[in-house]
Write a protein that holds these residues in place. Structure first.
Motif, short mmCIF file in Angstrom:
data_model
loop_
_atom_site.label_atom_id
_atom_site.label_comp_id
_atom_site.label_asym_id
_atom_site.label_seq_id
_atom_site.Cartn_x
_atom_site.Cartn_y
_atom_site.Cartn_z
N ASP A 108 -72.74 -46.44 -131.30
CA ASP A 108 -73.56 -47.12 -132.31
C ASP A 108 -72.84 -48.40 -132.70
O ASP A 108 -71.63 -48.48 -132.65
CB ASP A 108 -73.67 -46.28 -133.59
N GLU A 109 -73.63 -49.37 -133.17
CA GLU A 109 -73.02 -50.63 -133.58
C GLU A 109 -71.99 -50.42 -134.68
O GLU A 109 -70.91 -51.01 -134.67
CB GLU A 109 -74.10 -51.60 -134.05
N GLU A 110 -72.34 -49.52 -135.63
CA GLU A 110 -71.44 -49.26 -136.75
C GLU A 110 -70.10 -48.73 -136.27
O GLU A 110 -69.04 -49.21 -136.68
CB GLU A 110 -72.07 -48.20 -137.67
N GLN A 111 -70.18 -47.73 -135.39
CA GLN A 111 -68.95 -47.13 -134.86
C GLN A 111 -68.11 -48.19 -134.16
O GLN A 111 -66.90 -48.27 -134.37
CB GLN A 111 -69.31 -46.04 -133.84
N THR A 112 -68.76 -49.00 -133.32
CA THR A 112 -68.03 -50.04 -132.60
C THR A 112 -67.33 -50.98 -133.58
O THR A 112 -66.15 -51.29 -133.43
CB THR A 112 -68.99 -50.84 -131.72
#
Lengths: 458, 459
Positions: A108-112
């Motif tokens: 996910d973008e957040e995780q990245t």
């Protein structure tokens, strides 16, 4: 899996479990350091979820990274979610940059974002850059672990430089030389350096002729260069000729496999997917196949309409119907053959667009030879299957002639249409078996009924 | 030339450099050619030259460069040039070639020619001769003998001394292999490890003893699988007693993967695999590779005629029924081609093994059922709408819809089961694909269709 591998794997599994239950992290690190990462990854996949997590937590980041690199993307993303972004950023930082980038692009973008924040600024910047390249571009498959010398280094200094900086490099077989603006100006092998006079300058022993690939180019272009020149590594440059990464031959093995799978899937009339069979969900499998089946269904209805146009002939001589499935089946098979051969030849660049006319002329002759054989077989068959209401000789000739032409048309269309598709910048692999069969059905039926009308005089 | 203008080598450049050199074979022109074009580029330029020009070029250039150019050419062209250059010159070239490429060329020549080249070779004749005895598609058939082996008892200084002697001959040394006094494979070192080690370290102490290898008589696909799994740049090949006999490098594997895929694609389309490229294969050869299967499929396909014949009465009474036959059997065949292609590819890439069989069959059954229902509904709709004087819309809809459902279901299940079964009993799954499945589905589909038609119409 052969017996030897199985035994080795089971032994490894037992050892790991014992070390895990003892919580012996030093012992684990020592043990894991001696195994091949791909084997460790295989053993890892057989552990319980809980053991998996504790193994990754207990191992130092470098060793954990070795295991994670070998896992499927699905297992990787699951793992990252479980162990949290702090531990994950350490592991991802220790992975080879191309594998790490692939993983980051799946999260996910957040995780990245989270993971990148926990890295050093320079490292995060590098990943951001790598993430900006298309998945199937040369930039998307390259790694950044290479050694670059400068032209003015002395050979002995260069060797020392490599000793200090080369530990992470993916290959030292090719060592690149860049100028002050980081532009690629030469290449040499570790061997060149080892055997050279230590007082020479790098620029005096380097090869100035460097084959390279642009960072935005398609990965297939890189694969072509590997095939042509037989390298072990290929440098990747940006638009200013600045060295930005390298691709190694083992990356290309996956490219070759991926491209072939994509072609085979398209040729069988399915949407291509880059997931493995087992990791693709049933509904996805269904979706990938039903699209083309539905399109082909609609196209196939054309053969119904054609027959409807010849309804009177059919009613007069019902025996005509006996040979329809065989006739269109044969034409379709001949078309599948030639289209598969042509699509593969185009993919391997053995046949080029300019060969189009040559190919069609060749297929016409092959189709004629094939058609003669199947046409004769058709005549024989028509004598064997009793049919009422029509002169046996007329029937035989009708079958023979339409079989001849249908098989010929199948051969020519099968080879010609993929080439035309390529002319129009469409993917030739789509014009394969299933679509050709449908086209040949319609043409074959028209030929069949027209011949029947002429010969039998309906 | 300013740096930014030095782009990728283009073949036009190589060709003009070659022509320059041929017009005026000076040392300067040679230097320009050797530094301005890579062997693979010169090889490609060669194709635009006349036979005489080729002969001159290859005789004028030093044999080391000639060998590098020569091994980049397609084998048929190499054989042709052999005729032009004669035995002695060819033997010179062959002894400078990489041993695996040299062996590939000799295999294409007839026995006498190969013999006389071997006896004219000044060096490496033995190594090449050894390679000739392995099957073409075994690991031994694709390996080269230019490996670098160090003795486990040496120290790093000695290793470097030896490397300086062996290295220049060996283009393929990504890793250095470690052997004992009897050449048994003991370990592996990367050049990197060696460069970074202390000069007094013993090789046995810095090597990794966890070294992967393949047997010389194993299938080349085995080697390809290991390369893909472990991501090596080269792989040692050993004999039955674990003695090091050669290495395979990862770029050899690129060709193995392509050849295997081409073979699979040809088989999957009912063609015997071609040995040459399409353009290089003669008409009769292409014909013979295709006619065998075409006739075999004709004979199995002929059942459809007798099935149709035995349903003559119902066809005569309801001509409308024939209109849906092509669609019905095509869709069954298409669903079968899809399933078989997907399974065959997954098997080739070893995406699952025997323990997953039941899971795969269950998955395919579900997918097939879903496909059957989807296309069956379309069949129902199409047949209900199509006007017919002989059948009620509900009758034709039911007959076509239900049979489409069953035929697609059947095709898809058969398409996945056949390659799985073939793999299970050790047959090549690629042979049981599209066309074979289609032909089976044709007959079975017609039986289903007429059975349902009779039931619905109460005949």
């Amino acid at each position: 899996m052969d017996e030897e591998t199985r035994v080795r794997l089971e032994k490894m599994l037992d050892d790991i479990k014992a070390l895990l239950s003892a919580g012996d992290s030093a012992g684990l690190a020592d043990y894991a350091g001696q195994q091949h990462p791909a084997d460790l990854a295989e053993a890892y996949s057989l552990l319980s979820d809980e053991d998996k997590r504790s193994l990754i937590r207990l191992l130092p980041s470098e060793l954990a990274a070795d295991i994670v690199e070998e896992l499927d993307t699905e297992d990787q993303t699951e793992l990252v979610t479980e162990i949290g972004t702090a531990k994950a950023s350490g592991i991802i930082g220790a992975m080879e940059s191309d594998d790490a980038t692939d993983l980051l692009s799946e999260l996910d973008e957040e995780q990245t974002e989270d993971i990148l924040k926990k890295m050093g600024r320079e490292e995060a910047q590098e990943f951001k850059e790598l993430l900006s390249y298309e998945d199937d571009s040369s930039g998307g498959i390259m790694g950044t672990e290479y050694v670059a010398l400068t032209p003015n280094m002395k050979v002995d200094y260069a060797l020392d430089f490599i000793r200090r900086t080369g530990r992470e490099a993916q290959t030292l077989n090719d060592i690149y030389v860049v100028d002050a603006d980081e532009r690629l100006v030469g290449v040499l092998s570790l061997r060149d350096i080892v055997v050279a006079n230590p007082m020479l300058k790098v620029s005096e022993i380097m090869h100035r002729k460097v084959v390279k690939v642009g960072v935005g180019s398609d990965q297939e272009e890189a694969a072509q260069l590997f095939k042509k020149y037989g390298f072990s590594a290929l440098p990747v440059v940006d638009e200013h000729d600045k060295l930005t990464g390298i691709i190694t031959a083992d990356d290309i093995l996956h490219v070759v496999d991926e491209e072939a799978t994509e072609d085979i899937q398209k040729m069988a009339g399915t949407l291509s997917s880059d997931e493995t069979y087992m990791s693709t969900r049933t509904t996805k499998h269904w979706f990938n196949r039903v699209i083309w089946l539905a399109i082909l269904f609609l196209a196939d209805l054309s053969s119904g309409f054609i027959m409807k146009g010849f309804e009177e002939s059919l009613e007069a001589v019902v025996s005509l119907t006996f040979f329809i499935p065989l006739l269109i089946g044969c034409g379709g098979n001949a078309g599948s053959q030639s289209s598969a051969i042509m699509i593969r030849s185009l993919a391997l660049k053995e046949v080029h667009l300019k060969d189009g006319l040559k190919v069609i002329w060749k297929e016409t002759r092959i189709g004629l030879l094939l058609g003669l054989v199947t046409g004769l077989a058709g005549i024989v068959l028509s004598f064997l299957i009793p049919h009422a209401g029509v002169n046996w000789l007329h029937m035989g000739i009708t079958i023979g002639i339409s079989m001849l032409f249908t098989v010929m048309i199948g051969s020519v269309a099968g080879a010609g249409l993929p080439i035309i598709a390529m002319h129009l910048n469409l993917d030739p692999a789509v014009i394969a078996g299933p679509l050709i069969t449908t086209i040949v059905d319609a043409l074959g039926l028209i030929i069949y009924f027209s011949t029947a009308r002429m010969i039998i005089g309906l | 030339m300013p740096l930014e203008q030095r782009n990728l080598p283009r073949n036009g450049d190589a060709l003009s450099l070659v022509r320059n050199f041929l017009d005026n074979p000076s040392y300067r022109a040679y230097k320009e050619l050797a530094s301005g074009a890579l062997p693979a580029d010169i090889a490609e330029a060669l194709k635009s030259l006349s036979e005489e020009e080729c002969r001159r070029l290859l005789t004028l250039l030093p044999s080391e460069l000639t060998a590098d150019i020569f091994q980049e050419l397609d084998i048929p062209l190499q054989v042709e040039l052999f005729g032009v250059l004669g035995i002695e010159k060819t033997a010179d070239i062959v002894s400078e070639m990489d041993s695996d490429d040299a062996a590939d060329l000799l295999l294409e020549l007839n026995k006498d020619e190969a013999e006389s080249i071997l006896s004219n070779m000044e060096e490496d004749a033995e190594a090449v001769k050894d390679l000739l005895k392995y099957e073409e598609d075994s690991s031994g058939g694709i390996m080269a003998s230019e490996y670098v082996a160090l003795n486990e008892n040496w120290d790093v200084t000695r290793a470097f001394d030896e490397l300086r002697v062996i290295c220049p001959d060996s283009d393929k040394a990504y890793y250095v292999y470690v052997v004992d006094d009897e050449r048994h494979l003991k370990g592996v070192l990367s050049l990197r490890d060696l460069v970074m080690a202390n000069t007094t370290d013993k090789i046995a102490d810095i090597m990794s003893s966890n070294v992967m290898s393949v047997k010389v008589d194993s299938d080349q696909e085995e080697a390809a699988y290991i390369f893909k799994k472990y991501g090596f740049l080269s792989l040692p090949v050993v004999d039955d007693e674990n003695r090091l006999t050669g290495i395979i490098s990862s770029n050899d594997i690129i060709h193995v993967l392509e050849d295997e895929t081409t073979e699979d694609i040809h088989k999957m389309s009912a063609t015997l695999p071609l040995e040459d490229t399409y353009l290089a294969s003669g008409i009769v050869e292409l014909w013979s590779k295709r006619v065998v299967w075409l006739l075999a499929l004709f004979i199995t396909g002929a059942f459809t005629s007798s099935i149709m014949r035995s349903n003559e009465a119902i066809l005569g009474q309801f001509v409308t029924l024939i209109f849906f036959v092509p669609m019905l059997i095509d869709e069954g065949g298409n669903a079968g081609s899809q399933a078989s292609a997907i399974i065959i590819r997954a098997l080739a890439l070893r995406e699952f093994d025997l323990s997953d069989y039941l899971k795969v069959i269950w998955k395919e059954t579900k997918v097939s059922l879903m496909l059957g229902i989807s296309i069956g509904l379309m069949g129902f709709a199409a047949a209900s709408i199509m006007p017919s004087e002989q059948l009620l819309w509900s009758q034709s809809g039911t007959i076509v819809g239900l049979s489409t459902l069953l035929v697609v279901l059947f095709g898809s299940v058969i398409g996945s089961l056949l390659p799985l079964a073939a793999h299970l009993v050790g047959f090549d799954p690629a042979v049981l694909s599209g066309p074979v499945v289609t032909t089976i589905v044709d007959s079975a589909g017609l039986l289903i269709y007429f059975y349902i038609a009779k039931s619905v119409l109460g005949i």
